[in-house]
Design an enzyme around this catalytic site. Structure first.
Site, PDB file in Angstrom:
ATOM      1  N   LYS A 192       0.826  -1.429  -0.103  1.00 59.49           N
ATOM      2  CA  LYS A 192      -0.053  -0.081  -0.004  1.00 59.49           C
ATOM      3  C   LYS A 192       0.876   1.138  -0.071  1.00 59.49           C
ATOM      4  CE  LYS A 192      -2.992  -2.593   3.272  1.00 59.49           C
ATOM      5  NZ  LYS A 192      -3.680  -2.594   4.648  1.00 59.49           N
ATOM      6  N   GLY A 193       2.203   1.031   0.076  1.00 63.02           N
ATOM      7  CA  GLY A 193       3.033   2.175   0.726  1.00 63.02           C
ATOM      8  C   GLY A 193       3.228   3.368  -0.676  1.00 63.02           C
ATOM      9  N   GLU A 208       7.627   2.509  -6.276  1.00 59.64           N
ATOM     10  CA  GLU A 208       7.863   1.870  -4.852  1.00 59.64           C
ATOM     11  C   GLU A 208       8.076   3.156  -4.012  1.00 59.64           C
ATOM     12  OE1 GLU A 208       7.714  -0.276  -2.893  1.00 59.64           O
ATOM     13  OE2 GLU A 208       8.589  -2.292  -3.549  1.00 59.64           O
ATOM     14  N   ASP A 265      14.397  -0.973   1.347  1.00 57.23           N
ATOM     15  CA  ASP A 265      15.134  -1.054   2.569  1.00 57.23           C
ATOM     16  C   ASP A 265      16.330  -2.214   1.971  1.00 57.23           C
ATOM     17  OD1 ASP A 265      15.859  -1.160   5.188  1.00 57.23           O
ATOM     18  OD2 ASP A 265      14.104  -2.264   5.846  1.00 57.23           O
ATOM     19  N   LYS A 305      17.367   3.168   1.311  1.00 63.81           N
ATOM     20  CA  LYS A 305      18.167   3.418   2.342  1.00 63.81           C
ATOM     21  C   LYS A 305      19.448   2.510   1.940  1.00 63.81           C
ATOM     22  CE  LYS A 305      14.667   2.960   5.837  1.00 63.81           C
ATOM     23  NZ  LYS A 305      14.116   1.987   6.811  1.00 63.81           N
ATOM     24  N   PHE A 320      13.790   3.807  10.414  1.00 67.09           N
ATOM     25  CA  PHE A 320      12.069   3.513  10.158  1.00 67.09           C
ATOM     26  C   PHE A 320      11.750   4.940   9.952  1.00 67.09           C
ATOM     27  CE2 PHE A 320       8.044   2.238  10.850  1.00 67.09           C
ATOM     28  CZ  PHE A 320       8.013   1.163   9.795  1.00 67.09           C
ATOM     29  N   VAL A 321      11.064   5.214   8.854  1.00 68.70           N
ATOM     30  CA  VAL A 321      10.280   6.393   8.654  1.00 68.70           C
ATOM     31  C   VAL A 321       8.981   6.038   8.207  1.00 68.70           C
ATOM     32  CG1 VAL A 321      12.368   7.591   7.873  1.00 68.70           C
ATOM     33  CG2 VAL A 321      10.822   6.189   6.158  1.00 68.70           C
ATOM     34  N   ASP A 324       3.516   3.408   6.606  1.00 69.05           N
ATOM     35  CA  ASP A 324       2.875   3.286   7.888  1.00 69.05           C
ATOM     36  C   ASP A 324       3.731   2.728   9.101  1.00 69.05           C
ATOM     37  OD1 ASP A 324       3.191   0.572   6.732  1.00 69.05           O
ATOM     38  OD2 ASP A 324       1.690  -0.067   8.439  1.00 69.05           O
TER      39      ASP A 324
HETATM   40  P1  5GP Z   1      12.395  -4.432   1.769  1.00 72.79           P
HETATM   41  O1  5GP Z   1      12.198  -6.011   1.005  1.00 72.79           O
HETATM   42  O2  5GP Z   1      13.128  -3.686   0.681  1.00 72.79           O
HETATM   43  O3  5GP Z   1      13.432  -4.955   2.909  1.00 72.79           O
HETATM   44  O4  5GP Z   1      11.151  -4.009   2.200  1.00 72.79           O
HETATM   45  C1  5GP Z   1      10.678  -3.085   1.446  1.00 72.79           C
HETATM   46  C2  5GP Z   1       9.232  -2.725   2.288  1.00 72.79           C
HETATM   47  O5  5GP Z   1       9.459  -2.858   3.530  1.00 72.79           O
HETATM   48  C3  5GP Z   1       8.648  -1.381   1.820  1.00 72.79           C
HETATM   49  O6  5GP Z   1       7.930  -1.604   0.706  1.00 72.79           O
HETATM   50  C4  5GP Z   1       8.009  -0.866   2.834  1.00 72.79           C
HETATM   51  O7  5GP Z   1       6.674  -1.474   2.913  1.00 72.79           O
HETATM   52  C5  5GP Z   1       8.833  -1.548   4.248  1.00 72.79           C
HETATM   53  N1  5GP Z   1       9.724  -0.855   4.847  1.00 72.79           N
HETATM   54  C6  5GP Z   1      10.896  -0.851   4.766  1.00 72.79           C
HETATM   55  N2  5GP Z   1      11.553   0.121   5.426  1.00 72.79           N
HETATM   56  C7  5GP Z   1      10.617   0.967   5.874  1.00 72.79           C
HETATM   57  C8  5GP Z   1      10.420   2.163   6.720  1.00 72.79           C
HETATM   58  O8  5GP Z   1      11.562   2.854   7.061  1.00 72.79           O
HETATM   59  N3  5GP Z   1       9.189   2.588   7.294  1.00 72.79           N
HETATM   60  C9  5GP Z   1       8.171   2.096   6.685  1.00 72.79           C
HETATM   61  N4  5GP Z   1       6.941   2.392   7.122  1.00 72.79           N
HETATM   62  N5  5GP Z   1       8.145   0.835   5.815  1.00 72.79           N
HETATM   63  C10 5GP Z   1       9.430   0.223   5.575  1.00 72.79           C
END
Ligand code: 5GP
Length: 185
Positions: A47-48, A103, A107, A135, A156-157, A163
């Site tokens: 949903k982000g 996206e 992260d 990041k 974490f933002v 969210d």
């Molecule tokens: P990844 O697979 O890149 O580790 O995770 C990506 C997903 O994790 C993002 O689409 C998001 O939903 C969530 N996520 C990663 N970092 C953050 C953050 O700092 N804040 C929030 N609210 N969600 C995050």
């Protein structure tokens, strides 16, 4: 300035609404230039990415199609594992299409890396990635991201679609949470 209704919950504001708007305008200008005369499909990851999709698509000077995917990433706590399940698939056939994944944040990059190989197997003409945030210190996979709005520290933002326990997505800025918020969960 911290928005009044969440002022106690935020530690810092990383980006104001004005800064976000500028980042979105810059991304849109680059995409407009690169895809001039092409039939682009934006794929938003729920949903982000709702906020960045809504703003980016309206900032573009060309006509685009939009579709959405929802995936869940299994992992422990806030760590994603890269094991992904599709909760909502696309309605659009990607064969021969120019596709841009939109996206909210990269992260570890594990979810996105899975998504890229999944969508590539559907035969698009091109497949690129646009992320509002990244990041760099958290990335665990080698992934080619063409459009990055802003690189941020490994914190974490929340806000602007992102969210914490389904809250703060509608915050009109990007911020970090005060410890009392996640410690009370
Ligand atoms: P990844 O697979 O890149 O580790 O995770 C990506 C997903 O994790 C993002 O689409 C998001 O939903 C969530 N996520 C990663 N970092 C953050 C953050 O700092 N804040 C929030 N609210 N969600 C995050």
């Amino acid at each position: 300035m911290k928005p009044d209704h969440v002022a106690d919950d935020l530690k810092n504001v990383l980006m104001s609404r004005e800064e976000i708007d500028q980042v979105v305008r810059d991304l849109a200008a680059r995409i407009d230039e690169d895809y001039k005369g092409r039939d682009l499909l934006l794929v938003g990851v729920l949903k982000g990415a709702v906020m960045i999709m809504a703003d980016l698509s309206r900032e573009l000077k060309m006509n685009v199609s939009m579709d959405w995917m929802a995936v869940s990433s299994y992992g422990s706590g806030t760590q994603s594992s890269g094991v992904v399940r599709i909760l909502k698939d696309l309605d659009t056939d990607l064969m021969g299409r120019d596709v841009l994944i939109v996206e909210d944040i990269i992260d570890s990059g594990l979810t996105l890396s899975w998504l890229v190989s999944n969508l590539k197997s559907r035969g698009p003409r091109s497949l690129e990635i646009c992320t509002f945030l990244r990041k760099p210190d958290a990335i665990k996979v080698d992934i080619d991201v063409k459009y990055v709005g802003r690189d941020i520290p490994n914190e974490f933002v929340v806000g602007y679609g992102l969210d914490f326990a389904e809250k703060y997505r509608n915050l009109d800025a990007l911020g970090t949470l005060a410890p009392h918020v996640y410690q009370s969960e």
